[in-house]
Design a protein around this motif. Structure first.
Motif, mmCIF file in Angstrom:
data_model
loop_
_atom_site.group_PDB
_atom_site.id
_atom_site.type_symbol
_atom_site.label_atom_id
_atom_site.label_comp_id
_atom_site.label_asym_id
_atom_site.label_seq_id
_atom_site.Cartn_x
_atom_site.Cartn_y
_atom_site.Cartn_z
ATOM 1 N N VAL A 152 0.849 -1.187 0.000
ATOM 2 C CA VAL A 152 0.000 0.000 0.000
ATOM 3 C C VAL A 152 0.884 1.236 0.000
ATOM 4 O O VAL A 152 1.973 1.231 0.579
ATOM 5 N N GLY A 153 0.437 2.272 -0.680
ATOM 6 C CA GLY A 153 1.146 3.545 -0.682
ATOM 7 C C GLY A 153 0.138 4.667 -0.638
ATOM 8 O O GLY A 153 -1.054 4.466 -0.926
ATOM 9 N N ALA A 154 0.595 5.844 -0.286
ATOM 10 C CA ALA A 154 -0.320 6.984 -0.228
ATOM 11 C C ALA A 154 0.426 8.278 -0.502
ATOM 12 O O ALA A 154 1.609 8.412 -0.189
ATOM 13 N N MET A 155 -0.288 9.219 -1.096
ATOM 14 C CA MET A 155 0.203 10.581 -1.282
ATOM 15 C C MET A 155 -0.686 11.490 -0.450
ATOM 16 O O MET A 155 -1.911 11.459 -0.578
ATOM 17 N N LEU A 156 -0.063 12.289 0.394
ATOM 18 C CA LEU A 156 -0.782 13.208 1.277
ATOM 19 C C LEU A 156 -0.535 14.639 0.818
ATOM 20 O O LEU A 156 0.598 14.998 0.469
ATOM 21 N N THR A 157 -1.589 15.455 0.824
ATOM 22 C CA THR A 157 -1.420 16.856 0.451
ATOM 23 C C THR A 157 -2.536 17.688 1.083
ATOM 24 O O THR A 157 -3.381 17.165 1.811
ATOM 25 N N THR A 158 -2.522 18.975 0.802
ATOM 26 C CA THR A 158 -3.548 19.869 1.337
ATOM 27 C C THR A 158 -4.756 19.902 0.401
ATOM 28 O O THR A 158 -4.648 19.546 -0.784
ATOM 29 N N GLU A 159 -5.869 20.362 0.917
ATOM 30 C CA GLU A 159 -7.096 20.406 0.103
ATOM 31 C C GLU A 159 -6.947 21.320 -1.113
ATOM 32 O O GLU A 159 -7.329 20.933 -2.228
ATOM 33 N N PRO A 160 -6.385 22.542 -0.980
ATOM 34 C CA PRO A 160 -6.265 23.402 -2.170
ATOM 35 C C PRO A 160 -5.399 22.788 -3.269
ATOM 36 O O PRO A 160 -5.725 22.926 -4.458
ATOM 37 N N ILE A 161 -4.311 22.127 -2.888
ATOM 38 C CA ILE A 161 -3.435 21.518 -3.890
ATOM 39 C C ILE A 161 -4.101 20.296 -4.507
ATOM 40 O O ILE A 161 -4.004 20.048 -5.719
ATOM 41 N N ALA A 162 -4.816 19.532 -3.697
ATOM 42 C CA ALA A 162 -5.456 18.307 -4.172
ATOM 43 C C ALA A 162 -6.457 18.555 -5.284
ATOM 44 O O ALA A 162 -6.697 17.670 -6.129
ATOM 45 N N THR A 163 -7.046 19.745 -5.329
ATOM 46 C CA THR A 163 -8.070 20.019 -6.343
ATOM 47 C C THR A 163 -7.540 19.902 -7.764
ATOM 48 O O THR A 163 -8.316 19.723 -8.703
ATOM 49 N N ALA A 164 -6.215 19.980 -7.935
ATOM 50 C CA ALA A 164 -5.636 19.862 -9.278
ATOM 51 C C ALA A 164 -5.832 18.468 -9.859
ATOM 52 O O ALA A 164 -5.884 18.304 -11.083
ATOM 53 N N LEU A 165 -5.919 17.445 -8.999
ATOM 54 C CA LEU A 165 -6.202 16.100 -9.494
ATOM 55 C C LEU A 165 -7.719 15.931 -9.573
ATOM 56 O O LEU A 165 -8.339 15.234 -8.780
ATOM 57 N N ASN A 166 -8.285 16.585 -10.571
ATOM 58 C CA ASN A 166 -9.739 16.535 -10.751
ATOM 59 C C ASN A 166 -10.150 15.183 -11.330
ATOM 60 O O ASN A 166 -9.302 14.363 -11.704
ATOM 61 N N ILE A 167 -11.427 14.931 -11.414
ATOM 62 C CA ILE A 167 -11.946 13.629 -11.824
ATOM 63 C C ILE A 167 -11.362 13.197 -13.165
ATOM 64 O O ILE A 167 -11.400 13.941 -14.152
ATOM 65 N N GLY A 168 -10.794 12.003 -13.168
ATOM 66 C CA GLY A 168 -10.228 11.416 -14.379
ATOM 67 C C GLY A 168 -8.781 11.761 -14.650
ATOM 68 O O GLY A 168 -8.178 11.221 -15.582
ATOM 69 N N SER A 169 -8.179 12.638 -13.848
ATOM 70 C CA SER A 169 -6.810 13.077 -14.129
ATOM 71 C C SER A 169 -5.754 12.073 -13.694
ATOM 72 O O SER A 169 -4.622 12.115 -14.164
ATOM 73 N N HIS A 170 -6.094 11.171 -12.782
ATOM 74 C CA HIS A 170 -5.146 10.154 -12.333
ATOM 75 C C HIS A 170 -5.948 9.021 -11.708
ATOM 76 O O HIS A 170 -7.118 9.200 -11.345
ATOM 77 N N GLY A 171 -5.327 7.860 -11.571
ATOM 78 C CA GLY A 171 -6.066 6.756 -10.984
ATOM 79 C C GLY A 171 -5.230 5.519 -10.790
ATOM 80 O O GLY A 171 -4.086 5.448 -11.221
ATOM 81 N N SER A 172 -5.824 4.529 -10.116
ATOM 82 C CA SER A 172 -5.158 3.259 -9.844
ATOM 83 C C SER A 172 -6.224 2.194 -9.625
ATOM 84 O O SER A 172 -7.133 2.382 -8.816
ATOM 85 N N THR A 173 -6.107 1.078 -10.323
ATOM 86 C CA THR A 173 -7.094 0.009 -10.167
ATOM 87 C C THR A 173 -7.144 -0.506 -8.737
ATOM 88 O O THR A 173 -8.206 -0.672 -8.145
ATOM 89 N N TYR A 174 -5.976 -0.764 -8.161
ATOM 90 C CA TYR A 174 -5.923 -1.359 -6.829
ATOM 91 C C TYR A 174 -5.767 -0.341 -5.707
ATOM 92 O O TYR A 174 -5.848 -0.699 -4.532
ATOM 93 N N GLY A 175 -5.504 0.902 -6.025
ATOM 94 C CA GLY A 175 -5.296 1.905 -4.992
ATOM 95 C C GLY A 175 -6.499 2.031 -4.080
ATOM 96 O O GLY A 175 -7.632 2.159 -4.550
ATOM 97 N N GLY A 176 -6.270 1.989 -2.771
ATOM 98 C CA GLY A 176 -7.377 2.038 -1.827
ATOM 99 C C GLY A 176 -8.043 0.699 -1.629
ATOM 100 O O GLY A 176 -9.176 0.620 -1.145
ATOM 101 N N ASN A 177 -7.343 -0.377 -1.983
ATOM 102 C CA ASN A 177 -7.883 -1.729 -1.817
ATOM 103 C C ASN A 177 -8.302 -1.978 -0.369
ATOM 104 O O ASN A 177 -7.566 -1.651 0.562
ATOM 105 N N PRO A 178 -9.495 -2.550 -0.133
ATOM 106 C CA PRO A 178 -9.975 -2.736 1.239
ATOM 107 C C PRO A 178 -9.061 -3.581 2.112
ATOM 108 O O PRO A 178 -8.912 -3.299 3.304
ATOM 109 N N LEU A 179 -8.457 -4.634 1.535
ATOM 110 C CA LEU A 179 -7.554 -5.471 2.321
ATOM 111 C C LEU A 179 -6.351 -4.668 2.793
ATOM 112 O O LEU A 179 -5.978 -4.694 3.967
ATOM 113 N N ALA A 180 -5.728 -3.948 1.862
ATOM 114 C CA ALA A 180 -4.546 -3.159 2.195
ATOM 115 C C ALA A 180 -4.873 -2.084 3.219
ATOM 116 O O ALA A 180 -4.119 -1.863 4.178
#
Length: 404
Positions: free
Chosen positions: A260-288
């Motif tokens: 498992v991995g994660a990227m942490l940032t602030t809310e104003p900066i996070a808005t740049a990754l708008n819907i569809g701009s990035h993704g991961s099939t397994y990212g946020g997997n419930p087991l992990a």
């Protein structure tokens, strides 16, 4: 497992990008590991700072079992409770206001670098795309992350690499100030260089980086893949330095051995990754995420974090004693339970030889380049295991000297 599986089988079926040791571990408990022949090893490697609570920790095993009976995977078309809970916890315990989940440190860094460029593109211009990193840094093995990493050997043969990336000497304030400009979108720093030899940043360097990023509207990214989740005695190393980044990446110990991995940032900066701009099939997997939730709850406690510093002192004391008996090292450095032991100049390039001898004496270690032995044991390794492991290390060092 089939009895016909051995080290030679690896050579027959695996791509030759790794050269693992001859023994194949098959079982681990706490800070002990056993191989196919039943031989026991004390683990000072910790899966390269991953097994922060040792092997087969009962509460992690239980968390995995409980989640496995509920929900394994959904995809990012839906969210899930463990992922939301983990994001809440990370935001509560750090500077962050938003979290992105991936499967590894490299993927977390990939997301961080893409976010930095996208944020600059949205808020400034396409010309503000340059990334500054450090010589001897390591940020992963994707083409983008290996390009940001500051070690030529990992880029050779994969050129051309992405443009707009430069490297400055680590801990050099003047070099960083000379390199940064209004075209810089991000400065990327490991608070302690891992693969680069366990080299801690100075507080003055990180503070200057923060100041320069603010001045030039650039984002400060801390790669805490190896230093994060208690490794330094703080939950994250930036908290020990008192310098807050705009983006932080974390993996390795976050899952205690589950990817498992994660990227942490602030809310104003996070808005740049708008819907569809990035993704991961397994990212946020419930087991992990279920396992990572338990890891965070166990490590972020006074008992564990204070215990890291206590164990650090034991290791340093024992290493100094070893060096009196077998003077093979010139320096010990690092923070918490991220330790680097640099070989004397006379033994330059022979860290792997010492690593092999330690294994023969029943001790698992790592290297950080050709001249440095690296230790990243469990954060809760029993003191008895430290003492016994150091006895084995001393025996290996004595043998190493005899062979020179």
């Amino acid at each position: 497992m089939s009895s016909n599986i051995n080290r030679d089988t690896f050579n027959q079926v695996m791509v030759p990008n790794y050269s693992p040791m001859a023994s194949i571990p098959v079982r681990g408990l706490g800070s002990r590991v056993w191989d196919q022949q039943g031989r026991e090893y004390i683990d000072f490697a910790g899966g390269i700072a991953v097994n922060a609570l040792g092997h087969s920790h009962p509460e992690l095993v239980q968390a995995l079992k409980e989640q496995a009976e509920k929900l394994w995977h959904l995809s990012n078309v839906w969210t899930n409770e463990p992922a939301i809970q983990l994001a809440q916890s990370l935001c509560t315990k750090t500077f962050a206001g938003r979290v992105y989940f991936a499967n590894s440190g490299a993927e977390a860094n990939e997301a961080a670098f893409k976010l930095a460029r996208k944020y600059a593109y949205d808020h400034f211009s396409a010309d503000k795309h340059e990334i500054i990193s450090c010589v001897n840094s390591f940020h992963g093995r994707t083409l983008f992350t290996v390009s940001v990493g500051g070690q030529d050997k990992y880029r050779e043969g994969f050129e051309p690499v992405p443009a707009g990336i430069s490297h400055v000497p680590f801990n050099d304030l003047d070099a960083l100030e000379a390199a940064i400009s209004d075209k810089t979108c991000a400065v990327v720093i490991e608070p302690i260089q891992g693969e680069g030899g366990i080299m801690p940043a100075s507080k003055a360097y990180l503070m200057k980086a923060r100041e320069l990023c603010d001045k030039h509207n650039a984002l400060l990214i801390f790669d805490e893949i190896q230093t994060g989740v208690g490794r330094t005695g703080q939950l994250y190393a930036y908290q020990a330095y008192g310098v807050t980044p705009d983006i932080l990446t974390t993996a390795k110990a976050l899952g205690g051995g589950f990817p498992v991995g994660a990227m942490l940032t602030t809310e104003p900066i996070a808005t740049a990754l708008n819907i569809g701009s990035h993704g991961s099939t397994y990212g946020g997997n419930p087991l992990a995420c279920a396992v990572a939730n338990k890891v965070l709850s166990l490590i972020d406690s006074e008992e564990v974090l204070n215990g890291v510093e206590k164990r650090h002192q034991i290791f340093i004391e024992q290493l100094r004693q070893l060096n009196k008996t077998a003077p093979v090292f010139s320096e010990f450095r690092g923070m918490g339970l991220l330790l680097g032991c640099e070989l004397q100049p006379a033994f330059k390039g022979k860290a792997r030889d010492l690593l092999q001898l330690a294994l023969e004496h029943g001790l698992m270690l790592l290297i950080a380049g050709p001249d440095v032995i690296r230790m990243t044991p469990s954060l809760i390794i029993p003191e008895e295991d430290i003492h016994q492991g150091m006895q084995r290390f001393t025996q290996a060092a004595e043998q190493f000297l005899q062979q020179q």
